[in-house]
Structure formats: structure tokens, C-alpha cells
Design a protein around this motif. Structure first.
Motif, PDB file in Angstrom:
ATOM      1  N   HIS A 275     -13.429 -17.226   7.727  1.00  0.00           N
ATOM      2  CA  HIS A 275     -14.305 -18.320   8.165  1.00  0.00           C
ATOM      3  C   HIS A 275     -13.752 -19.644   7.657  1.00  0.00           C
ATOM      4  O   HIS A 275     -13.053 -19.686   6.630  1.00  0.00           O
ATOM      5  N   HIS A 276     -14.082 -20.731   8.359  1.00  0.00           N
ATOM      6  CA  HIS A 276     -13.498 -22.017   7.970  1.00  0.00           C
ATOM      7  C   HIS A 276     -14.053 -22.558   6.655  1.00  0.00           C
ATOM      8  O   HIS A 276     -13.540 -23.551   6.120  1.00  0.00           O
ATOM      9  N   THR A 277     -15.078 -21.917   6.099  1.00  0.00           N
ATOM     10  CA  THR A 277     -15.586 -22.336   4.785  1.00  0.00           C
ATOM     11  C   THR A 277     -14.888 -21.613   3.637  1.00  0.00           C
ATOM     12  O   THR A 277     -15.257 -21.801   2.473  1.00  0.00           O
ATOM     13  N   ALA A 278     -13.885 -20.793   3.933  1.00  0.00           N
ATOM     14  CA  ALA A 278     -13.189 -20.021   2.899  1.00  0.00           C
ATOM     15  C   ALA A 278     -12.493 -20.951   1.911  1.00  0.00           C
ATOM     16  O   ALA A 278     -11.951 -22.004   2.281  1.00  0.00           O
ATOM     17  N   THR A 279     -12.480 -20.543   0.650  1.00  0.00           N
ATOM     18  CA  THR A 279     -11.836 -21.333  -0.401  1.00  0.00           C
ATOM     19  C   THR A 279     -10.351 -21.001  -0.483  1.00  0.00           C
ATOM     20  O   THR A 279      -9.861 -20.055   0.146  1.00  0.00           O
ATOM     21  N   THR A 280      -9.644 -21.781  -1.312  1.00  0.00           N
ATOM     22  CA  THR A 280      -8.219 -21.516  -1.508  1.00  0.00           C
ATOM     23  C   THR A 280      -8.003 -20.128  -2.102  1.00  0.00           C
ATOM     24  O   THR A 280      -7.075 -19.409  -1.711  1.00  0.00           O
ATOM     25  N   ALA A 281      -8.850 -19.733  -3.063  1.00  0.00           N
ATOM     26  CA  ALA A 281      -8.708 -18.412  -3.672  1.00  0.00           C
ATOM     27  C   ALA A 281      -8.933 -17.301  -2.652  1.00  0.00           C
ATOM     28  O   ALA A 281      -8.275 -16.262  -2.695  1.00  0.00           O
ATOM     29  N   ALA A 282      -9.858 -17.514  -1.703  1.00  0.00           N
ATOM     30  CA  ALA A 282     -10.118 -16.496  -0.686  1.00  0.00           C
ATOM     31  C   ALA A 282      -8.945 -16.369   0.276  1.00  0.00           C
ATOM     32  O   ALA A 282      -8.656 -15.280   0.766  1.00  0.00           O
ATOM     33  N   MET A 306      -6.781 -18.377  12.216  1.00  0.00           N
ATOM     34  CA  MET A 306      -7.663 -19.407  11.666  1.00  0.00           C
ATOM     35  C   MET A 306      -8.245 -20.189  12.836  1.00  0.00           C
ATOM     36  O   MET A 306      -7.610 -21.110  13.368  1.00  0.00           O
ATOM     37  N   ASP A 307      -9.446 -19.784  13.236  1.00  0.00           N
ATOM     38  CA  ASP A 307     -10.139 -20.451  14.333  1.00  0.00           C
ATOM     39  C   ASP A 307     -10.751 -21.748  13.816  1.00  0.00           C
ATOM     40  O   ASP A 307     -11.156 -21.832  12.646  1.00  0.00           O
ATOM     41  N   GLU A 308     -10.843 -22.745  14.699  1.00  0.00           N
ATOM     42  CA  GLU A 308     -11.313 -24.071  14.302  1.00  0.00           C
ATOM     43  C   GLU A 308     -10.540 -24.561  13.077  1.00  0.00           C
ATOM     44  O   GLU A 308     -11.106 -24.964  12.058  1.00  0.00           O
ATOM     45  N   PHE A 312     -11.084 -26.241   8.380  1.00  0.00           N
ATOM     46  CA  PHE A 312     -10.718 -25.776   7.044  1.00  0.00           C
ATOM     47  C   PHE A 312     -10.391 -26.984   6.167  1.00  0.00           C
ATOM     48  O   PHE A 312      -9.924 -28.021   6.659  1.00  0.00           O
ATOM     49  N   ALA A 313     -10.622 -26.834   4.882  1.00  0.00           N
ATOM     50  CA  ALA A 313     -10.259 -27.908   3.949  1.00  0.00           C
ATOM     51  C   ALA A 313      -8.748 -28.137   3.996  1.00  0.00           C
ATOM     52  O   ALA A 313      -7.970 -27.188   4.114  1.00  0.00           O
ATOM     53  N   ARG A 314      -8.339 -29.396   3.881  1.00  0.00           N
ATOM     54  CA  ARG A 314      -6.921 -29.703   4.044  1.00  0.00           C
ATOM     55  C   ARG A 314      -6.077 -29.018   2.973  1.00  0.00           C
ATOM     56  O   ARG A 314      -4.975 -28.530   3.256  1.00  0.00           O
TER      57      ARG A 314
END
Length: 508
Positions: A275-282, A306-308, A312-314
Motif C-alpha cells: 500500500h502507498h502508506t507503507a514505511t521505509t522499513a516495510a 507500486m500502484d499510485e 508513496f513518500a519520496r
């Protein structure tokens, strides 16, 4: 005193650990030494309750359990069984010589049941590197452990069952050999087919080239044009994994705890869509105490979609740059560094702007040019420079949809061409550590596999004008080789290099 063996996991590599138990004089209690973590320190209570509730005597003395090498951190509950067996051997309940050679893995319940644990496959793989070995594992992990060739697997479900086997020396029943099983794909696994995507001939062609050469893809277009459908059908074009790759992928998913009991071995390339809310660790992997593989490693030898993508955070997107180049990712923490394999095909999908109507002729886009640039600017230039192919996915009219239906092909048909192209590449790369065109390093690409001068001319012109970067040149050459393999040619010509250059520039 008694000694046995277990395995500690460092990333996806197993390292043998000697478990020594000494029952001697002193204040009654059990002491663990050898860098145990909290979960392992709690094994003292689990082991004692399991032994007592299995109706075996607990030594009323000072018990010291040492885990060697002492400098290697030990984490998790998979040492429970080895600790219990070592203590029972030191107390004379089981013969000490019977427990010296096998490797014991498993978590103990308070009633003596032996529960499955994560990472059994990489653990027994690490133990088997030192020669013939017997592995005692929980019954729930037996199918997974039996994937390792020439390994004697002893499945046990209860501590009492194991102790009686050690006392009598009888041969335990062997688990049935696990058959490779197909990993579940996105929701409609087994039902999706490339023939369902109508009206996007350029994107379907790009998907075929990506599957044949292992290339990365970026799709840009408004909603409803089939970007997600195309990405989900990419795994259906890929051939089944070789045995060594299959074990490698299965080991990663075993450490992550995503294996299912009905699929102990993954033979299909994985498909991971965070999901686009995933963190760097994920995405990359991490953890405060136990380092776990992230999405890039779970997608190893498969597809990371990686949809959308601009959502995602840059910093998450930029973290993909290093594994895209090296095929592995190193996670560093205070306790040390862990390296996971991460050679995957990256597929990005993006709308042209936040309102997703930038190219829609029926409705007016409400986004200003600044908003559009800022939105797509989240995909940095260095990241897009590592994308081999870029495809524009536009909305199709009714006539275009009807006309394209006669040209669509099933996944099975396209997969046959992909397999033939991969076989051509494998024969050309025989004797090297690479199997796909996307894996060839730059130095070798321009020495042993450089296309003829006439075919290089379009790319050198773009390189001189600044349209193409040096990294982009490498990726265009790799795609040109894949196009040549699909066409059955011995080397790329101008047609292949023009097409590859158009894909890299995103020319529709």
C-alpha cells in the motif's frame, strides 16, 4: 554435561549454534549465557514447564546453558527444543551421545507440545552445508524442511514423543516429500489472463518485453485504463522458478512467516503490491530487534508493483535505488547489519495528476501545471533513470476497444514466447553468473555484448545531445537485446535499438 545443536538465523542465512547444558552443584536455577534476547531468556520458564508437564524429572540443581559462539546474537524461540534436550541429556534422561549430532528446532508449549517456528528452511539449509545432518523439527514444519535434499528430517509433535524416540533409538516416520506448490497471486490467482486487457497494445507489448528480459516498467495514465490489470498479469507471463531460485525465494518467505502449510515451496515468481502508506522499513526491511525482510526481498525473483507510485513518500521511493542496482539490500542496526537478496522487477503505475483527468478530453483538469509537476516530481530523476521502459496508457474509444479484441493474446501464448526468449538469453550467457539481459553488468555489456556500430547510432546521438544518460544507455542496450531475443535475432539491429530507445524515453 551434554551438548547438542541448533541454528541461529542471520538474515536468511543459518549459522550452527552449539547448545551445552551443565547440571552441577550450586544454587538451584537455570542460567542462559551466549547473548540471548528477551524471547530466548523466557525459554527458561517454557522449557521447565514443558519438561515437568511431560512427566520427566527436573534437575534440582544449578543448570547452566551455554550457546556457542557466544559473540553471535541469538533471537527467537526456536532454541527451546535444543535447550530442553540438552538439559535432559545432562540429567541422564536421554543418552547424551544420541543428541550430539542432530539439529533441534522448535518452540515448546507449556504442556510439552512442539510448535512450528519461522525460518526452518534457511535454518536447515545452513546446517546441511556442513555435511549429512539429521534435523528434528516440529511436525508443522516437516514439509518445509524436507525440501532440502539429502537431509534426514525427524518430525515431532510433543516433547514426550521425542524423548521416547531418543531413548529407544527407533526410526521415526519420515514426512512425505513436499511437492512445489504455486504461490497465491493477487486475489484472482489462476483466473487472470492477459487476454482480458483490451485496448492497450503498446502496454501489452511492453509487458512481454519486461517478462522476457527482467526489466522495470513505468506506466502513466488516467484511472480505468488497465494499469493495475496489466501489472497483475505480469506474473502469468513469467516461467516457473528454477530449483535454486525456488529454494531462495521460499527461504525468504519462511523467515517472513508468509508460507502456508499447503504451499511449503514456492515455484512461481512472487507478486508483491504494498500500500502507498507503507514505511521505509516495510519496503526495504528492518525491525528494532529482529530484522525482517521487506517488500523488495519478498518480491525477490518476482514482481514488486507500486500502484499510485507518487502517493508513496519520496524517501521510500528513493530507497529503491540501491536494491535496483545491486540486487540486494543491507539493513544496518546497532546490533549489526543483515543483507537480504532483492533482485526483482519493479512496476510503477501513476496518474498524470492528482485529479487524474489531465488527459481526459471529456472533462477539464482542475490541476495547475505547478501541481502536476510537483505530483510527478515525487518520482525522482535518479529513480526514473533506473526504469528500463516507460509506457503511456491512454483511454481507448469504443472503436479502438472493438478493433483490438482480434489482436489480444492469452497469457499462455505470450508466456511461450517469453520462455523462448529467455532460453536464447541463457544460451548466450552460458558460463556467466547471469541468466537475464537485465542482470548483465555495464562493463560486460559494452565489451562482450555491445551491439553493432550501426545499431548503436540512435543511442549515441541521444547520448551526445544529453537526452540519454550513461545509465540510461546501459538499460536501452539491455532492452534491445531482449527485443532481439524475442525476434529470434543473434544481435540487436537498428529496429531493436530504436524501439528500446522509444520505450526508455516514453514515446508512445
Amino acid at each position: 554435561m551434554a551438548r547438542t545443536r541448533s541454528v541461529a538465523l542471520v538474515g536468511v542465512a543459518g549459522r550452527t549454534v552449539e547448545v551445552e547444558a551443565d547440571v552441577g552443584n550450586g544454587l538451584t536455577g537455570i542460567h542462559l549465557i551466549g547473548l540471548p534476547d528477551t524471547a530466548l531468556s523466557e525459554a527458561r520458564d517454557r522449557v521447565r514447564s514443558a519438561v515437568v508437564n511431560s512427566h520427566y524429572p527436573w534437575p534440582d540443581a544449578r543448570i547452566t546453558v551455554s550457546l556457542f559462539p557466544a559473540s553471535l546474537p541469538k533471537r527467537g524461540s526456536q532454541f527451546d527444543l535444543a535447550i530442553a534436550v540438552a538439559i535432559l541429556g545432562a540429567a541422564g534422561v536421554v543418552p547424551a551421545e544420541r543428541i550430539a549430532d542432530p539439529v533441534f528446532l522448535g518452540e515448546l508449549g507449556l504442556d510439552g507440545r512442539i510448535r512450528p517456528v519461522r525460518g526452518v528452511l534457511p535454518s536447515v539449509l545452513g546446517a546441511a552445508q556442513h555435511g549429512e545432518v539429521t534435523a528434528v523439527v516440529p511436525s508443522g514444519n516437516a514439509a518445509e524442511a524436507s525440501l532440502v535434499p539429502e537431509l534426514k528430517v525427524v518430525p515431532v509433535g510433543h516433547l514426550r514423543e521425542l524423548v521416547e524416540w531418543l531413548r529407544k533409538g527407533e526410526e521415526p516416520p519420515q514426512p512425505e516429500a513436499a511437492e512445489p506448490a504455486q504461490q497465491p497471486q493477487p486475489e484472482t490467482a489462476g483466473e487472470v489472463d492477459l487476454a482480458e486487457v483490451v485496448g492497450q497494445p503498446v502496454a501489452r507489448r511492453a509487458l512481454e518485453v519486461c517478462a522476457a528480459g527482467g526489466h522495470n516498467l513505468w506506466m502513466l495514465g488516467p484511472p480505468g485504463t488497465g494499469k493495475t490489470m496489466l501489472a497483475e498479469r505480469l506474473p502469468t507471463l513469467l516461467p516457473r522458478l528454477d530449483l535454486d531460485h525456488s529454494l531462495e525465494v521460499t527461504a525468504i518467505h519462511s523467515v517472513a512467516g508468509t508460507l502456508t502449510s499447503n504451499a511449503p515451496m514456492l515455484s512461481r515468481p512472487p507478486f508483491v503490491s504494498p500500500h502507498h502508506t507503507a514505511t521505509t522499513a516495510a519496503i526495504i526491511g528492518g525491525g528494532s530487534t529482529v530484522v525482517r525482510p521487506g517488500a523488495v526481498s519478498l518480491a525477490h525473483r518476482g514482481v514488486l508493483f507500486m500502484d499510485e507510485a507518487p502517493e508513496f513518500a519520496r524517501h521510500v521511493l528513493d530507497a529503491l535505488r540501491q536494491p535496483l542496482e545491486s540486487g540486494r539490500v543491507t539493513v544496518s542496526r546497532a546490533a549489526g547489519s543483515v543483507t537480504f537478496p532483492a533482485r526483482f522487477m519493479l512496476v510503477l503505475a501513476a496518474n498524470p495528476c492528482p485529479c487524474a483527468r489531465a488527459e481526459d478530453q471529456t472533462e477539464r483538469c482542475t490541476c495547475t501545471p505547478t501541481v502536476r509537476r510537483r505530483y510527478l516530481g515525487r518520482l525522482s530523476g535518479p529513480l526514473l533513470d533506473r526504469i528500463d521502459m516507460k509506457a503511456t496508457v491512454a483511454r481507448s474509444s469504443r472503436r479502438e476497444l472493438l478493433a483490438d479484441r482480434q489482436f489480444v493474446e492469452t497469457s499462455e501464448t505470450v508466456a511461450e514466447r517469453v520462455l523462448l526468449a529467455r532460453d536464447r538469453a541463457a544460451k548466450r550467457l552460458a558460463g556467466t553468473p547471469w541468466r537475464l539481459n537485465a542482470e548483465i553488468p555495464s562493463a560486460v555489456l559494452h565489451s562482450d555484448y555491445r551491439p553493432p556500430a550501426a545499431a548503436m547510432q540512435p543511442m549515441t546521438s541521444c547520448l551526445d545531445s544529453g537526452t540519454l544518460t550513461a545509465r540510461g544507455l546501459d538499460r536501452v542496450v539491455r532492452v534491445a537485446w531482449t527485443l532481439a531475443d524475442l525476434a529470434g535475432k543473434d544481435s540487436p539491429g537498428q529496429e531493436e535499438t530504436h524501439t528500446a530507445l522509444g520505450f526508455w524515453l516514453g514515446v508512445k
